[in-house]
Design an enzyme around this catalytic site. Structure first.
Site, PDB file in Angstrom:
ATOM      1  N   HIS A 193      -6.915  -7.041  -2.908  1.00 25.10           N
ATOM      2  CA  HIS A 193      -7.203  -8.169  -2.100  1.00 25.10           C
ATOM      3  C   HIS A 193      -8.675  -7.944  -1.382  1.00 25.10           C
ATOM      4  CE1 HIS A 193      -2.759  -9.276  -1.417  1.00 25.10           C
ATOM      5  NE2 HIS A 193      -3.121 -10.057  -2.381  1.00 25.10           N
ATOM      6  N   SER A 198      -3.305 -15.009  -5.008  1.00 28.72           N
ATOM      7  CA  SER A 198      -4.506 -14.302  -3.481  1.00 28.72           C
ATOM      8  C   SER A 198      -5.609 -14.165  -4.241  1.00 28.72           C
ATOM      9  CB  SER A 198      -3.518 -13.183  -3.460  1.00 28.72           C
ATOM     10  OG  SER A 198      -3.198 -11.992  -3.590  1.00 28.72           O
ATOM     11  N   GLU A 256      -4.890  -0.502   4.059  1.00 33.07           N
ATOM     12  CA  GLU A 256      -4.857  -0.637   2.867  1.00 33.07           C
ATOM     13  C   GLU A 256      -3.738  -0.605   1.917  1.00 33.07           C
ATOM     14  OE1 GLU A 256      -4.749   4.140   3.502  1.00 33.07           O
ATOM     15  OE2 GLU A 256      -3.441   3.777   3.816  1.00 33.07           O
TER      16      GLU A 256
END
Length: 409
Positions: free
Chosen positions: A347, A168, A343
């Site tokens: 990422h 990711s 939060e």
């Protein structure tokens, strides 16, 4: 059988078999359909009677690398950012004055589908089925304060390709406010090179290989190409027998090395980006990746693989920003912005991804990789201890928004 095949070839739209495509956007264009194979997509077509709005334009093309030339400009002052497929940043903030002022920009877009051969497909996740990166179209997003486009030219080309493998922190994140370095690094390379991002959220080195993603890359990988590999965030959570940094992780990395080199291509390792996890002093980032960065470096030393130490670079980046301002590089937003409070300390948002992409490019330069000769002329060397100011960073947000956290952490 021959007559049937001939009939199919004769009746198929000529658009689908072309190698070059030209569109005059000063004239009416259709809304995209499979039958036409091109047109405005995803958002309403531009309305010349209203202020300029972002829009998408898609063209149905086979897998491959495509040189795209876009003529920017309009009757009024314009400011245009161009992205491709899943929000890959190609050029940004291109300004033209009103009337006859125009500017041509060019870049290469890699288009791919999950199909590998007649029997095999990449095992894409359910959420990936809506990704622009895996469909049968090459999609361009025109955004910015006042986007203005006169024409689009697309032609298939054979250029060196940089393939990206990862999770990711690397994937082309389809939706705001999520972003990754893999979709920002495209900004810094000119039309002499393509970038093909095969990363996906939640993957490990093993699941990347098991999902036939490396096999997909190998179908087109050739001498002169590069494969960049960043894993670790999710690998450290695998708990099966033999899992861990020193066995299965290193074993999978060796597969990448052997398979890539068998094709005559070059491989580069990137140690995993840091999480925003400060020690009690709120000044120092603490390591959450255990032995994984060291294990990657050990394989690299043994196999003579160049390494970009993103683990060290992002540690410097976060510590330079500090405990509070480092949130500005990640998905930290109040509830009123995206429907719920976000939060996330793993990422990146567009600013953070943009800065990490610069770290990767700087790593390429420090390694003196031949591919850096294709950097755009406006590239300026970057120091993560002196990052760009987040307060002055400009980003034209996409209209595609999601508050669901990507897989992995």
């Amino acid at each position: 059988m021959k007559k049937t095949l001939l009939a199919i070839l004769l009746t198929a739209p000529t658009m689908l078999w072309a190698q070059t495509y030209d569109f005059d956007l000063t004239k009416a264009q259709p809304v995209y359909s499979d039958q036409d194979g091109y047109g405005y997509d995803l958002l309403p077509a531009p309305d010349k009677k209203k202020p300029a709005e972002p829009f998408y334009f898609s063209v149905k093309v086979p897998d491959g690398n495509y040189l795209v030339k876009v003529m920017l400009g309009g009757k009024k002052n314009s400011n245009t950012t161009v992205r491709a497929e899943g929000r890959r940043l190609m050029v940004d903030h291109i300004q033209t004055a009103k009337a006859k002022d125009t500017q041509e920009v060019e870049f290469v877009v890699n288009k791919r589908s999950p199909q590998i051969d007649e029997k095999t497909r990449v095992k894409i996740k359910e959420r990936e089925k809506s990704y622009l990166a895996w469909d049968d179209k090459l999609t361009l997003e025109f955004n910015g304060l006042l986007p203005a486009v006169k024409s689009i030219h697309i032609e298939k080309v054979d250029v060196p390709t940089i393939y990206l493998c990862g999770n990711s922190t690397v994937v082309d994140q389809n939706n705001e406010p999520w972003a990754s370095w893999g979709q920002m690094i495209t900004r810094w390379f000119g039309p002499e090179v393509a970038i093909s991002n095969h990363a996906e959220s939640g993957l490990t080195a093993r699941t990347f290989i098991g999902g036939f993603r490396l096999d997909k890359i190998l179908t087109t990988l050739k001498k002169g190409d590069y494969v960049f590999v960043e894993f670790g965030h999710n690998d450290e959570k695998e708990k099966r027998p033999g899992d861990g940094a020193w066995y299965h992780y290193q074993y999978q990395l060796k597969i990448f090395v052997d398979q890539v080199r068998a094709k005559g291509a070059e491989i580069v390792f990137c140690t995993p980006t840091q999480r925003r996890m400060f020690a009690d002093d709120r000044k120092t980032i603490r390591n959450t990746h255990g032995d994984f960065p060291a294990a990657m470096c050990e394989v690299a030393e043994r196999e003579h693989v160049p390494v970009i130490d993103l683990n060290a670079m992002t540690k410097t980046f976060f510590e330079t920003l500090g405990f509070e301002d480092s949130k500005r590089a990640l998905v930290h937003y109040p509830a009123e912005m995206y429907g719920r409070k976000l939060e996330d300390n793993t990422h990146f948002n567009p600013y953070g991804a943009y800065e990490v992409a610069k770290c990767v490019v700087m790593g390429m330069k420090q390694l003196d990789l031949p591919i850096v000769k294709y950097l755009r002329t406006d590239w300026q060397d970057f120091d993560p201890a002196r990052p760009d100011d987040w307060e002055t960073f400009q980003w034209a947000p996409s209209r595609m928004v999601e508050n669901l956290k990507p897989d992995g952490n």
